[in-house]
Scaffold this motif. Structure first.
Motif, PDB file in Angstrom:
ATOM      1  N   PRO A 175      -7.203  32.113  21.450  1.00 25.42           N
ATOM      2  CA  PRO A 175      -5.845  31.645  21.735  1.00 25.42           C
ATOM      3  C   PRO A 175      -5.726  30.945  23.089  1.00 25.42           C
ATOM      4  N   ARG A 176      -6.474  31.413  24.086  1.00 23.83           N
ATOM      5  CA  ARG A 176      -6.430  30.735  25.385  1.00 23.83           C
ATOM      6  C   ARG A 176      -6.853  29.271  25.242  1.00 23.83           C
TER       7      ARG A 176
ATOM      8  N   PHE B 246       5.645  37.294  22.759  1.00 25.96           N
ATOM      9  CA  PHE B 246       4.335  37.924  22.820  1.00 25.96           C
ATOM     10  C   PHE B 246       4.228  39.039  21.790  1.00 25.96           C
ATOM     11  N   GLY B 247       3.058  39.123  21.140  1.00 25.84           N
ATOM     12  CA  GLY B 247       2.821  40.177  20.169  1.00 25.84           C
ATOM     13  C   GLY B 247       2.502  41.507  20.801  1.00 25.84           C
ATOM     14  N   ASP B 248       1.919  41.473  22.003  1.00 26.66           N
ATOM     15  CA  ASP B 248       1.631  42.717  22.715  1.00 26.66           C
ATOM     16  C   ASP B 248       1.326  42.397  24.165  1.00 26.66           C
ATOM     17  N   GLU B 249       1.268  43.454  24.961  1.00 26.35           N
ATOM     18  CA  GLU B 249       0.959  43.313  26.380  1.00 26.35           C
ATOM     19  C   GLU B 249       0.373  44.606  26.909  1.00 26.35           C
ATOM     20  N   ARG B 250      -0.482  44.486  27.912  1.00 18.72           N
ATOM     21  CA  ARG B 250      -1.036  45.649  28.591  1.00 18.72           C
ATOM     22  C   ARG B 250      -0.160  45.991  29.789  1.00 18.72           C
TER      23      ARG B 250
ATOM     24  N   SER C 161      -3.711  40.783  31.472  1.00 13.37           N
ATOM     25  CA  SER C 161      -2.313  40.469  31.215  1.00 13.37           C
ATOM     26  C   SER C 161      -2.245  39.257  30.302  1.00 13.37           C
ATOM     27  N   ASN C 162      -1.633  39.421  29.160  1.00 13.55           N
ATOM     28  CA  ASN C 162      -1.459  38.286  28.274  1.00 13.55           C
ATOM     29  C   ASN C 162      -0.545  37.233  28.890  1.00 13.55           C
ATOM     30  N   ARG C 163       0.462  37.701  29.611  1.00  9.27           N
ATOM     31  CA  ARG C 163       1.352  36.741  30.261  1.00  9.27           C
ATOM     32  C   ARG C 163       0.579  35.877  31.254  1.00  9.27           C
ATOM     33  N   ARG C 164      -0.215  36.503  32.118  1.00  3.82           N
ATOM     34  CA  ARG C 164      -0.968  35.728  33.103  1.00  3.82           C
ATOM     35  C   ARG C 164      -1.930  34.766  32.418  1.00  3.82           C
TER      36      ARG C 164
ATOM     37  N   HIS D 191       8.992  34.204  27.038  1.00  2.00           N
ATOM     38  CA  HIS D 191       9.644  35.516  26.992  1.00  2.00           C
ATOM     39  C   HIS D 191       8.583  36.615  27.078  1.00  2.00           C
ATOM     40  N   PRO D 192       8.166  36.980  28.292  1.00  4.39           N
ATOM     41  CA  PRO D 192       7.123  37.997  28.436  1.00  4.39           C
ATOM     42  C   PRO D 192       7.645  39.400  28.185  1.00  4.39           C
TER      43      PRO D 192
END
Length: 240
Positions: A45-46, A70-74, A83-86, A104-105
């Motif tokens: 995905p990245r 986002f589907g998930d986050e740590r 971090s998926n957001r980062r 929308h994080p």
């Protein structure tokens, strides 16, 4: 060779998977109204996000109409958490084409349960209702991956979050794979509320979970039931 899932396309490598995903995402986002895309973490995905923000696709993406969830986050500040957001922000770049307020994080400045409650409230406000209507999906496109244990988002085999049917977002106090940090994850009903579901699966490490899915094992990734179409984009390494 591992038997691929139905509706699978096998491509030469991870770059080809990312490119095919970009074209599919553009097709799903075509239209005039706002569209909601649910993002996945991971290396493939990245590549996709960087491609969308790059010179080839940037001008073709209707950025002003797209909202990215986002589907998930740590949950955790340590570098081991990730971090998926980062990752998404870095992939879109310093000159990100995403308009302010369109990313929308998932909140990570609180515990997983509080973060899950806050994100569920945001999703419900976006959707405009407290119940999911099969005729009106929450997302236009949901991007998902396949973990080596068969998990998707942060829904791990044998964990309570997989069985959740009422909530849209849950806290996951213990992950099934490293890094063993708390997570926040959308549930199967929320992930399945999609016009289009797109799995991006690359690498030799995905052969075992693909074989288990082909054998009929009930893994979390195989339990997402979208209201629209589902497609799997695999690279050659994933199937052997």
């Amino acid at each position: 060779m591992v038997a691929p899932p139905p509706a699978a396309t096998i491509l030469p490598d991870a770059d080809a998977v990312a490119r095919a995903a970009a074209e599919r995402l553009l097709a799903v986002a075509a239209g005039t109204g706002r569209a909601a895309i649910c993002l996945s973490g991971g290396s493939t995905p990245r590549r996709l996000y960087a491609l969308l923000a790059g010179p080839e696709f940037r001008g073709r993406v209707p950025w002003e109409r797209l909202h990215w969830f986002f589907g998930d986050e740590r949950v955790g500040d340590g570098p081991e958490a990730g971090s998926n957001r980062r990752m998404v922000e870095a992939a879109f770049g310093a000159d990100s084409p995403v308009p302010a307020g369109h990313l929308h994080p998932i909140p990570t400045d609180r515990g997983p349960e509080a973060g899950a409650a806050a994100y569920e409230a945001e999703l419900r406000a976006w959707y405009g209702a407290d119940g999911l209507d099969p005729a009106r999906p929450l997302f236009d496109c949901v991007l998902l991956g396949l973990g080596e244990d068969g998990h998707t988002a942060s829904l791990f085999p044998g964990k309570p979050a997989v069985a959740e049917t009422g909530r849209w977002v849950v806290g996951v106090p213990e992950a099934g794979l490293a890094p063993f940090v708390p997570r926040v994850s959308l549930t199967l009903p929320a992930l399945g509320s999609a016009r289009s579901l797109l799995f991006l699966v690359t690498g030799r490490g995905k052969r075992d979970p693909l074989a288990r899915l082909a054998a009929g094992e009930e893994l979390p990734a195989g339990r997402v039931q979208p209201q629209g179409d589902v497609a799997w984009l695999l690279d050659q390494e994933a199937v052997g």
